[in-house]
Design a protein around this motif. Structure first.
Motif, short mmCIF file in Angstrom:
data_model
loop_
_atom_site.label_atom_id
_atom_site.label_comp_id
_atom_site.label_asym_id
_atom_site.label_seq_id
_atom_site.Cartn_x
_atom_site.Cartn_y
_atom_site.Cartn_z
N SER A 125 31.38 39.90 40.26
CA SER A 125 31.45 39.29 38.94
C SER A 125 32.84 39.43 38.34
N LEU A 126 33.41 40.60 38.45
CA LEU A 126 34.75 40.82 37.90
C LEU A 126 35.79 40.01 38.67
N GLU A 127 35.59 39.86 39.97
CA GLU A 127 36.49 39.05 40.78
C GLU A 127 36.40 37.58 40.36
N VAL A 128 35.18 37.10 40.12
CA VAL A 128 34.98 35.72 39.67
C VAL A 128 35.58 35.53 38.27
N CYS A 129 35.42 36.52 37.41
CA CYS A 129 35.98 36.44 36.05
C CYS A 129 37.49 36.24 36.07
N VAL A 130 38.16 36.85 37.02
CA VAL A 130 39.62 36.69 37.13
C VAL A 130 39.96 35.21 37.27
N TRP A 131 39.21 34.51 38.12
CA TRP A 131 39.49 33.08 38.33
C TRP A 131 39.14 32.26 37.10
#
Length: 125
Positions: free
Chosen positions: A100-106
């Protein structure tokens, strides 16, 4: 062959609306708020809070887009993803949080580059 990050970037790029969309600013603001919620309250609480506060269509769309990309299931809904997160064993919960945090970066990157919404943009509500 694409890397995992390239696939995530492509999936998010396809979800983020064009700058000309009427609620693009609202969508972009939620893209900046969501990772803060996840880090401060945890994924399950952040999803529940964001779902309860999402009043505008753009807010709901951003949250649904986020859930679809994280779950990699185009049929998922915010409610179904929230249930999956709440019922996940600890290791799966931690994996979902990291993803989720990785997706939030994008989402944040594209909110800035595609929509022109910065993290420090004032609310116009």
């Amino acid at each position: 062959m694409q890397s995992r990050k390239q696939r995530l970037a492509k999936a998010v790029w396809e979800k983020v609306p064009e700058k000309s969309a009427s609620d693009a600013d609202v969508y972009g603001k939620w893209a900046h708020k969501l990772p803060v919620l996840i880090r401060s309250a945890g994924l399950a609480h952040a999803l529940a809070f964001a779902d309860s506060k999402a009043a505008k269509e753009a807010e709901k769309k951003m949250l649904k887009d986020f859930c679809v990309v994280v779950s990699e299931n185009p049929q998922t809904t915010t409610e179904l993803f929230g249930t999956d997160v709440r019922n996940a064993p600890l290791q799966e919960y931690m994996r979902l949080t990291r993803r989720s945090l990785e997706v939030c970066v994008w989402f944040k990157r594209f909110a800035e580059s595609k929509l022109g919404v910065k993290a420090d943009t004032e609310d116009r509500e």
